[in-house]
Write a protein that holds these residues in place. Structure first.
Motif, PDB file in Angstrom:
ATOM      1  N   UNK A   1       0.831  -1.198   0.000  1.00 52.93           N
ATOM      2  CA  UNK A   1       0.000   0.000   0.000  1.00 52.93           C
ATOM      3  C   UNK A   1       0.870   1.255   0.000  1.00 52.93           C
ATOM      4  N   UNK A   2       1.933   1.226   0.802  1.00 50.62           N
ATOM      5  CA  UNK A   2       2.895   2.320   0.835  1.00 50.62           C
ATOM      6  C   UNK A   2       3.500   2.508  -0.554  1.00 50.62           C
TER       7      UNK A   2
ATOM      8  N   UNK B   1       0.465   3.780  -2.992  1.00 53.34           N
ATOM      9  CA  UNK B   1      -0.217   5.053  -2.737  1.00 53.34           C
ATOM     10  C   UNK B   1       0.727   6.187  -2.372  1.00 53.34           C
ATOM     11  N   UNK B   2       1.945   5.879  -2.009  1.00 57.50           N
ATOM     12  CA  UNK B   2       2.861   6.951  -1.635  1.00 57.50           C
ATOM     13  C   UNK B   2       4.084   7.001  -2.553  1.00 57.50           C
TER      14      UNK B   2
ATOM     15  N   UNK C   1       3.011   7.646  -6.617  1.00 59.29           N
ATOM     16  CA  UNK C   1       2.678   9.026  -6.983  1.00 59.29           C
ATOM     17  C   UNK C   1       3.864   9.975  -6.854  1.00 59.29           C
ATOM     18  N   UNK C   2       4.761   9.697  -5.910  1.00 62.22           N
ATOM     19  CA  UNK C   2       5.912  10.578  -5.735  1.00 62.22           C
ATOM     20  C   UNK C   2       6.927  10.421  -6.865  1.00 62.22           C
TER      21      UNK C   2
ATOM     22  N   UNK D   1       2.753  13.384   3.751  1.00 66.53           N
ATOM     23  CA  UNK D   1       2.856  12.854   2.389  1.00 66.53           C
ATOM     24  C   UNK D   1       2.810  14.039   1.426  1.00 66.53           C
ATOM     25  N   UNK D   2       3.920  14.313   0.711  1.00 68.01           N
ATOM     26  CA  UNK D   2       3.996  15.562  -0.041  1.00 68.01           C
ATOM     27  C   UNK D   2       3.001  15.664  -1.190  1.00 68.01           C
ATOM     28  N   UNK D   3       2.539  14.526  -1.719  1.00 66.68           N
ATOM     29  CA  UNK D   3       1.672  14.591  -2.903  1.00 66.68           C
ATOM     30  C   UNK D   3       0.195  14.640  -2.536  1.00 66.68           C
ATOM     31  N   UNK D   4      -0.119  14.548  -1.234  1.00 64.92           N
ATOM     32  CA  UNK D   4      -1.531  14.541  -0.831  1.00 64.92           C
ATOM     33  C   UNK D   4      -1.911  15.899  -0.248  1.00 64.92           C
TER      34      UNK D   4
ATOM     35  N   UNK E   1      -5.605   9.830   5.865  1.00 61.75           N
ATOM     36  CA  UNK E   1      -5.019   8.631   5.254  1.00 61.75           C
ATOM     37  C   UNK E   1      -5.184   7.390   6.131  1.00 61.75           C
TER      38      UNK E   1
ATOM     39  N   UNK F   1      -8.519   6.051   5.685  1.00 58.25           N
ATOM     40  CA  UNK F   1      -8.663   5.429   4.372  1.00 58.25           C
ATOM     41  C   UNK F   1      -8.099   4.007   4.410  1.00 58.25           C
TER      42      UNK F   1
END
Lengths: 310, 363
Positions: A209-210, A213-214, A217-218, B87-90, B98, B101
């Motif tokens: 998931x990390x 979702x993280x 996207x980064x 989280x930089x993109x959120x 989060x 979620x």
């Protein structure tokens, strides 16, 4: 370092312009040649201004080299190689950076070593494996005597076979399995602060998931950079598609098709007619998708290679 | 809400042991601050509670359940990191939500809870921004919101204020304490800043070199430091410390000054460390226990003044009210009230209590 002197400005611009000319003049000649008629192109000296036959040359090249099919094949192969590369590179780099497991460094160095073995160097063994993916396992079974045992016990011969010749899979897989992207991703993942992973852990997110979702996207800019590099790399492949495709009409790639447009005496298609205008028109068509990808991805490409945006 | 029991916990990286057998009970709803210099193992201890570090030896129980083998998400802790780790993109809303979620809550439910939390932290106007567009204090609040929204059993803070400027730090300190007063969640706060520790804590845990030196209320720690280390670490300016010797019943000698002290049962010739707080010295008084200081530098702090000088060759600091008249430098005599003298065993560094039955905080 910032210098503001008119002389230096002039010199640096001159250097840039010379570089631009070196890169651009051959492309211009290709374009001009593609616009001339058969007579014009064979009349020395070669014109430096475009003529009026571009569309008919393009149409002739398209038809003669069957570029509709070939471009589609190239596109399928290049997109699949680039996408497969991103998937493979990101997940291997994820394992290498974020997990501590026995043999981690060994795995890292094994991947690293494959950088020194480009496809051209290992083309014979790669072809052998593509001809039968199971051949290494078959050899192991034969050498250890397991095949013999199997034959004694069951009365059937143990022959494993999975042929990739003449298939998209065969075109794509050997180009995907290289290390370049893994390193690009590893460098990016190393810049991700460890607290981000810990925060995700505290939020209850598991590793995948990390990752999804993280990290993904980064790493969009990295993805764009890698996609561009790998797309061009796959698009320009000549030797490997030539080896693996036997059914050239249906499985051939665009770069292979260019070969058919080059006039050679006694050639079945060219018939000795020096129609370089058609060959150049074919070049223009084949190079266009690659140029398009670079133009569209350029902005991300540069950002992905120089820095992570944080 | 939950209590935390830490039993003989050790942490070693290979052969290098960084936490040496820590025992600590944190009551439900308590605000405990772990204070110590860098490298004392305080962050490691906090991370072991969170589940981000494996526990080498010993047990940690949260609300009665031993959590050694549990994943961080199962422990019911929420953590605020030093660099916020947003989280930089959120967006702010996604950052805060989060955890929910991941827990599988529906979008409207998430939205409602995010809005409640954001409102209580004054973040309602920033929900659609990315962390990069926020100031340090706002990011800090987002990090707090992310911890709060899960309504955890325990809040863990890992030096959350050290990236803020001085003014904001004071303001956030007050907000954190108010938040605790309102929510009443058990909180463990790690810092190296003694002012943070004194102002926030119900109880302070002073750590040094992987050991707990003292556990007590801020006042206990300040009034009755359990060891030489705590005496020197707590207080600004720090306590004046000298090596000395017992010269008779209720009498010690240090740097040529003879001080009578209220301590009973001292052995003649025993080596001791004498501690005197700069603010407990009486300047100019001439009773017993007097000495003189050569002041060579005066530090003006607004409300108070610090006189830096030498007493018989050893550095000494005296704190006086800013209203005290007198020249900046020179020779002054001062008095040390007997009750203001702290004694520590020179060998073990442990406190020697003034009278039998005096307060001695657990080590």
């Amino acid at each position: 370092m910032i210098e503001r002197t008119p002389v230096l400005n002039f010199v640096t611009h001159a250097v840039l312009l010379v570089g631009l000319a070196i890169a651009f003049v051959p492309m211009w000649l290709v374009f001009v040649a593609a616009t001339l008629s058969l007579q014009e192109i064979n009349t020395p000296p070669i014109s430096l201004l475009p003529g009026s036959h571009l569309w008919e040359n393009l149409a002739e090249a398209w038809a003669r080299a069957d570029l509709g099919v070939k471009l589609t094949n190239s596109l399928i192969m290049s997109v699949a190689v680039a996408a497969g590369k991103i998937a493979l590179a990101s997940i291997t780099a994820f394992a290498l950076v974020f997990f501590r497991f026995p043999g981690r460094m060994a795995a890292f160095w094994l991947i690293f070593i494959t950088l020194m073995l480009p496809l051209e160097v290992r083309i014979v063994p790669t072809y052998a494996v593509a001809a039968n993916v199971f051949s290494p396992y078959q050899t192991i079974l034969d050498v250890t005597g397991f095949s013999w045992l199997w034959q004694q016990l069951t009365g059937t011969e143990l022959a494993l076979e999975w042929n990739l010749l003449n298939s998209y899979t065969g075109l794509i897989l050997p180009l995907v399995a290289t290390a370049t992207g893994t390193f690009l991703y590893r460098q990016f993942f190393l810049t991700v602060p460890e607290e981000l992973m810990e925060a995700a852990k505290m939020d209850g997110a598991g590793p995948l998931r990390f990752f999804r979702e993280i990290l993904m996207p980064l790493s969009i800019t990295n993805m764009a950079a890698l996609f561009t590099i790998m797309f061009i790399y796959a698009w320009n492949q000549y030797l490997w598609p030539l080896l693996i495709t036997t059914d050239r009409t249906h499985r051939g790639t665009a770069v292979m098709a260019l070969r058919q447009l080059i006039p050679m005496s006694g050639d079945s298609t060219g018939g000795g007619v020096p129609d370089w205008n058609v060959a150049m028109a074919g070049c223009l068509i084949v190079v266009a998708p690659a140029l398009l990808v670079v133009a569209l991805m350029q902005r991300f490409f540069v950002r992905g290679l120089i820095a992570s945006d944080k | 809400m939950a209590d935390i029991d830490i039993r003989s916990v050790r942490k070693a990286y290979g052969k290098n042991q960084v936490v040496h057998g820590v025992d600590l009970s944190i009551r439900s709803g308590e605000f405990v601050v772990i204070l110590g210099p860098s490298g004392c193992g305080k962050s490691t201890l906090l991370r072991m509670i969170a589940g981000l570090e494996a526990i080498t030896e010993g047990e940690i129980a949260i609300a009665g359940d031993v959590v050694n083998a549990m994943e961080p998400r199962e422990r019911g802790c929420a953590m605020v990191f030093q660099n916020y780790a947003l989280y930089p993109h959120m967006t702010v809303a996604d950052n805060i939500g989060y955890g929910l979620k991941v827990a599988g809550l529906s979008k409207p439910e998430r939205r409602a809870r995010v809005e409640t939390v954001a409102k209580s932290l004054g973040l309602s106007d920033y929900l659609d921004r990315k962390p990069g567009q926020l100031s340090g204090g706002q990011r800090q609040r987002v990090a707090m919101g992310r911890a709060m929204i899960r309504e955890p059993k325990v809040f863990l803070f890992d030096e959350p204020l050290s990236n803020l400027d001085a003014k904001l730090r004071v303001q956030m300190r007050i907000e954190i304490r108010k938040l605790h007063n309102r929510l009443g969640t058990t909180s463990v706060f790690v810092t190296h800043d003694q002012v943070e520790a004194m102002t926030l804590a119900d109880r302070v845990v002073v750590m040094n070199g992987g050991h707990i030196e003292q556990v007590g209320t801020p006042e206990e720690i300040y009034r009755n430091p359990a060891s030489r280390f705590v005496a020197g670490f707590i207080g600004s300016p720090p306590m004046n410390l000298f090596e000395g010797r017992v010269t008779g019943p209720g009498e010690v000698e240090a740097q040529g000054i003879v001080l009578s002290v209220p301590h009973a049962g001292l052995a003649r010739g025993q080596a001791v460390t004498v501690g005197i707080r700069p603010e407990e010295v009486l300047l100019g008084a001439a009773g017993s226990n007097t000495a003189s200081i050569d002041v060579d530098f005066r530090e003006e702090l607004g409300s108070v003044r610090l006189l830096h000088g030498q007493v018989a060759g050893a550095d000494f600091v005296i704190q006086v009210p800013a209203t005290t008249a007198g020249p900046k430098v020179g020779h002054f005599s001062f008095e040390v009230p007997a009750r203001a003298v702290h004694l520590f065993d020179a060998e073990t560094g442990m406190r020697i209590d003034p009278v039998a039955g005096g307060i001695r905080a657990a080590a």
